[in-house]
Design a protein around this motif. Sequence first.
Motif, PDB file in Angstrom:
ATOM      1  N   TYR A  46      60.312  88.881  38.508  1.00  0.00           N
ATOM      2  CA  TYR A  46      60.228  87.567  37.883  1.00  0.00           C
ATOM      3  C   TYR A  46      58.799  87.056  37.740  1.00  0.00           C
ATOM      4  O   TYR A  46      58.501  86.288  36.831  1.00  0.00           O
ATOM      5  N   GLY A  47      57.912  87.470  38.616  1.00  0.00           N
ATOM      6  CA  GLY A  47      56.519  87.032  38.541  1.00  0.00           C
ATOM      7  C   GLY A  47      55.812  87.495  37.284  1.00  0.00           C
ATOM      8  O   GLY A  47      54.745  86.971  36.947  1.00  0.00           O
ATOM      9  N   MET A  48      56.380  88.457  36.578  1.00  0.00           N
ATOM     10  CA  MET A  48      55.778  88.986  35.353  1.00  0.00           C
ATOM     11  C   MET A  48      56.157  88.180  34.106  1.00  0.00           C
ATOM     12  O   MET A  48      55.620  88.417  33.030  1.00  0.00           O
ATOM     13  N   ILE A  49      57.084  87.250  34.233  1.00  0.00           N
ATOM     14  CA  ILE A  49      57.542  86.486  33.067  1.00  0.00           C
ATOM     15  C   ILE A  49      56.494  85.435  32.711  1.00  0.00           C
ATOM     16  O   ILE A  49      56.199  84.543  33.493  1.00  0.00           O
ATOM     17  N   ASP A  50      55.926  85.581  31.508  1.00  0.00           N
ATOM     18  CA  ASP A  50      54.883  84.667  31.037  1.00  0.00           C
ATOM     19  C   ASP A  50      55.473  83.402  30.422  1.00  0.00           C
ATOM     20  O   ASP A  50      54.971  82.299  30.643  1.00  0.00           O
ATOM     21  N   THR A  51      56.500  83.586  29.609  1.00  0.00           N
ATOM     22  CA  THR A  51      57.072  82.497  28.819  1.00  0.00           C
ATOM     23  C   THR A  51      58.582  82.573  28.886  1.00  0.00           C
ATOM     24  O   THR A  51      59.158  83.663  28.847  1.00  0.00           O
ATOM     25  N   ALA A  52      59.227  81.404  28.970  1.00  0.00           N
ATOM     26  CA  ALA A  52      60.690  81.330  28.987  1.00  0.00           C
ATOM     27  C   ALA A  52      61.132  80.369  27.886  1.00  0.00           C
ATOM     28  O   ALA A  52      60.680  79.222  27.843  1.00  0.00           O
ATOM     29  N   VAL A  53      61.993  80.847  27.003  1.00  0.00           N
ATOM     30  CA  VAL A  53      62.531  80.047  25.908  1.00  0.00           C
ATOM     31  C   VAL A  53      63.956  79.675  26.301  1.00  0.00           C
ATOM     32  O   VAL A  53      64.801  80.555  26.462  1.00  0.00           O
ATOM     33  N   ILE A  54      64.198  78.380  26.465  1.00  0.00           N
ATOM     34  CA  ILE A  54      65.421  77.906  27.096  1.00  0.00           C
ATOM     35  C   ILE A  54      66.219  77.011  26.145  1.00  0.00           C
ATOM     36  O   ILE A  54      65.685  76.021  25.632  1.00  0.00           O
ATOM     37  N   PRO A  55      67.504  77.319  25.945  1.00  0.00           N
ATOM     38  CA  PRO A  55      68.330  76.432  25.124  1.00  0.00           C
ATOM     39  C   PRO A  55      68.775  75.219  25.938  1.00  0.00           C
ATOM     40  O   PRO A  55      68.669  75.206  27.165  1.00  0.00           O
ATOM     41  N   GLY A  56      69.276  74.219  25.245  1.00  0.00           N
ATOM     42  CA  GLY A  56      69.805  73.053  25.939  1.00  0.00           C
ATOM     43  C   GLY A  56      70.720  72.263  25.026  1.00  0.00           C
ATOM     44  O   GLY A  56      70.641  72.369  23.817  1.00  0.00           O
ATOM     45  N   MET A  57      71.580  71.483  25.636  1.00  0.00           N
ATOM     46  CA  MET A  57      72.429  70.573  24.859  1.00  0.00           C
ATOM     47  C   MET A  57      71.574  69.444  24.293  1.00  0.00           C
ATOM     48  O   MET A  57      71.803  68.973  23.193  1.00  0.00           O
TER      49      MET A  57
END
Length: 176
Positions: free
Chosen positions: A111-122
Amino acid sequence: MDKKELRKQIRNRKRQFTADELNELSVPVMNRLLGMHEVINAKTILLYYSLPDEVNTHETVELLARQGKTVLLPKVIDGENMEIRIYESPEDLTEGSYGIMEPNGKLFTDYGMIDTAVIPGMSFDADNNRLGRGKGYYDRFLKNIPQAYKIGVCFDFQKEQNIPHDEYDIKMDTVI
């Protein structure tokens, strides 16, 4: 308005659009995402493979994988948790519950390698608070990746000035 009522209101807004209209509305959102330096410069990016009522990410997932980025997709594994799988090609997807395409690629745990997270939402608000679907999967997972730049993604009609939130809700760094 409480979270449950706001979710209901957003679902009703989504129903006013056809699938084709939602796909059309997705194009400028994904174009903005692809132009962000946090996405351009990311080596490892967590995305989501969109549901029919979410901003369509299918082409973006494929494009970023073709660009050589490590593309990660979440997979719900039980009533509280999700795991992360590597996406390399459409063969890394299988039809799961309710006809939803789910990743079946190699398990990713660094998980430490994840640079960017694209997250959906209501819904998202002006302070980058996120309202999810109510199960807490993303809020629990996002605690594992504090270093990742978190980008909330939704249609404009899902944005609110203020949404209810509590100490368990993880804020986004930006919302598009």
